[in-house]
Design an enzyme around this catalytic site. Structure first.
Site, PDB file in Angstrom:
ATOM      1  N   LYS A 167     -11.038   3.050  13.523  1.00 26.66           N
ATOM      2  CA  LYS A 167     -10.295   3.690  13.512  1.00 26.66           C
ATOM      3  C   LYS A 167      -9.933   4.386  15.747  1.00 26.66           C
ATOM      4  CE  LYS A 167      -6.787   3.562  10.944  1.00 26.66           C
ATOM      5  NZ  LYS A 167      -6.055   2.480  10.850  1.00 26.66           N
ATOM      6  N   ILE A 202      -1.260  11.270   3.788  1.00 27.02           N
ATOM      7  CA  ILE A 202       0.072  11.613   3.794  1.00 27.02           C
ATOM      8  C   ILE A 202       0.181  11.938   2.268  1.00 27.02           C
ATOM      9  CG2 ILE A 202       1.745   9.991   3.463  1.00 27.02           C
ATOM     10  CD1 ILE A 202       1.134   9.944   6.603  1.00 27.02           C
ATOM     11  N   ILE A 254      -2.072  -8.871   0.313  1.00 24.12           N
ATOM     12  CA  ILE A 254      -2.888  -9.580  -1.041  1.00 24.12           C
ATOM     13  C   ILE A 254      -2.478 -10.131  -2.263  1.00 24.12           C
ATOM     14  CG2 ILE A 254      -4.850 -10.149   0.789  1.00 24.12           C
ATOM     15  CD1 ILE A 254      -6.173  -7.969  -0.628  1.00 24.12           C
ATOM     16  N   ARG A 255      -1.571  -8.881  -2.894  1.00 23.93           N
ATOM     17  CA  ARG A 255      -0.900  -8.595  -4.023  1.00 23.93           C
ATOM     18  C   ARG A 255       0.145  -8.395  -3.852  1.00 23.93           C
ATOM     19  NH1 ARG A 255      -1.138  -2.793  -5.258  1.00 23.93           N
ATOM     20  NH2 ARG A 255      -2.094  -2.335  -2.479  1.00 23.93           N
ATOM     21  N   GLY A 259       1.141  -1.441   0.185  1.00 21.82           N
ATOM     22  CA  GLY A 259       0.302  -0.212  -0.040  1.00 21.82           C
ATOM     23  C   GLY A 259       1.093   1.564  -0.164  1.00 21.82           C
ATOM     24  N   GLN A 260       0.476   2.155  -0.003  1.00 22.14           N
ATOM     25  CA  GLN A 260       0.583   3.591  -0.426  1.00 22.14           C
ATOM     26  C   GLN A 260       1.728   3.761   0.931  1.00 22.14           C
ATOM     27  OE1 GLN A 260      -1.140   6.904   1.144  1.00 22.14           O
ATOM     28  NE2 GLN A 260      -0.178   8.595  -0.195  1.00 22.14           N
ATOM     29  N   TYR A 263     -14.583   4.516   8.710  1.00 19.71           N
ATOM     30  CA  TYR A 263     -13.177   5.019   8.530  1.00 19.71           C
ATOM     31  C   TYR A 263     -13.094   4.910  10.032  1.00 19.71           C
ATOM     32  CZ  TYR A 263      -8.215   5.381   7.938  1.00 19.71           C
ATOM     33  OH  TYR A 263      -7.089   6.213   8.034  1.00 19.71           O
ATOM     34  N   ASP A 301      -3.565 -12.731   3.500  1.00 16.23           N
ATOM     35  CA  ASP A 301      -4.459 -11.575   3.738  1.00 16.23           C
ATOM     36  C   ASP A 301      -5.246 -11.677   5.482  1.00 16.23           C
ATOM     37  OD1 ASP A 301      -7.505 -11.344   4.686  1.00 16.23           O
ATOM     38  OD2 ASP A 301      -8.342 -12.814   3.213  1.00 16.23           O
TER      39      ASP A 301
HETATM   40  N1  SER Z   1      -5.623   9.489   4.417  1.00 12.91           N
HETATM   41  C1  SER Z   1      -6.789   9.050   5.417  1.00 12.91           C
HETATM   42  C2  SER Z   1      -7.928   9.224   4.527  1.00 12.91           C
HETATM   43  O1  SER Z   1      -8.310  10.045   3.280  1.00 12.91           O
HETATM   44  C3  SER Z   1      -7.096   9.784   6.942  1.00 12.91           C
HETATM   45  O2  SER Z   1      -6.217   9.181   7.594  1.00 12.91           O
HETATM   46  O3  SER Z   1      -8.629   8.236   4.648  1.00 12.91           O
END
Ligand code: SER
Length: 314
Positions: free
Chosen positions: A147, A173, A36-37, A12-13, A143, A53
């Site tokens: 968190k 980020i 997973i990839r 991922g990023q 989300y 996974d």
């Molecule tokens: N970069 C994330 C989002 O935009 C925030 O933690 O979901």
């Protein structure tokens, strides 16, 4: 001997750059990437890789045993925008993966965990400017709820089972190597790509939506520094701040290098998410407890993004 480290969500990023930085510091063979990839060749060729996974505890456990893992960085997650479209899947991924890793630490299979939290733990009732470490946290997104719940579970495992789990509340980020996916702050990465390829960008947030942001180098430094601290002082999940800007301000900065760049604003469902988040972050606790300090401002970051993206196929 160095710790053996497993990164879950290594393609991922953040995971991809974290993996490469950890491999530079601790040597490729000590850092096991998993996802997973498959990832890009730089990542696949620089050290071990395993398919995992993150919702599958057996797979995580098997890799931990196979490689004698000491430390896990759990970077797999569904971000804010995508989570609004798939609430139950997001909850399942974000929470079950965390429980698996926390329970493996509780059982003594690993010594230490890094798990990222986010500015998404804050909500509409949170003070928006210089949002403090401890304040109202009433997130309004799937989300953010995952968190915040995750932070509380980390605290619970730390207090009751002595699990060493550490976290930072990442802001948006920004990086040039790997694209983010499904986040509300993703516009601040897309804008650079489009500025270079098309000289225009249609932003999905309004021009004055101010959000806390950070360049990837700083985010990686925060993560590794926090994991290097002998013992956590106070909080499981620290506020970390760097820069804050609006879509108009980042566009104006890009125009200094690309004068004919044009931006337009067509807010979508992510506007409501952005409106619920802080505009800037008070990170004085992280500064005090583990000497956190960011390096990049908007100007440094923009010049680096444009230079690096110009030399890369985007
Ligand atoms: N970069 C994330 C989002 O935009 C925030 O933690 O979901």
């Amino acid at each position: 001997m160095s710790d053996k480290i497993l990164i879950i969500g290594a393609c991922g990023q953040i995971g991809s750059e974290l993996t490469m930085s950890l491999r530079e510091i601790y040597g490729g063979t000590n850092i096991i990437a998993s996802d997973i990839r498959k990832g890009v060749s730089e990542l696949m060729d620089s050290g071990p890789f395993e398919f995992i996974d993150a919702t599958n505890k057996d797979q995580i456990e098997a890799v931990i045993h196979k490689h004698n893992i000491d430390v896990v960085y759990l970077m797999a997650a569904m971000l804010s925008g995508a989570a609004e479209m798939n609430p139950e899947k997001a909850w399942d991924l974000n929470m079950s993966s965390l429980f698996h890793v926390l329970n493996l630490a509780k059982a003594g299979a690993i010594k230490k965990i890094f798990w990222p939290s986010s500015i998404a733990v804050f909500g509409n009732s949170t003070p928006k400017k210089r949002t403090p470490q401890q304040t109202i946290t009433e997130p309004s997104t799937v989300y953010g709820i995952s968190k915040l719940a995750g932070e509380r579970w980390c605290e619970y495992y730390r207090t009751n089972f002595d699990v060493d789990v550490r976290s930072v509340r990442y802001p948006g980020i920004i990086s040039w190597k790997t694209m983010p996916g499904g986040g509300t702050t993703d516009y601040a990465v897309e804008i650079y790509h489009k500025a270079i390829t098309e000289k225009r960008y249609e932003c999905f947030l309004s021009e004055h939506s101010r959000l806390p942001m950070m360049f990837m180098e700083d985010a990686i430094k925060a993560t590794i520094d926090l994991m290097d601290v002998e013992e956590l002082k106070e909080y499981v999940a620290y506020n970390i701040g760097a820069i804050d800007f609006t879509p108009k301000e980042i566009a104006d900065e890009i125009k200094k290098s690309i004068p004919d760049f044009e931006i337009s604003f067509v807010p979508d469902f992510r506007q409501k998410i952005a409106d619920s988040w802080p505009q800037s972050i008070d990170d004085s606790e992280a500064k005090k407890d583990w000497n956190w300090q960011h390096t990049y401002d908007l100007e440094d970051m923009t010049s680096e993004m444009i230079t690096k993206l110009r030399n890369k196929d985007v």
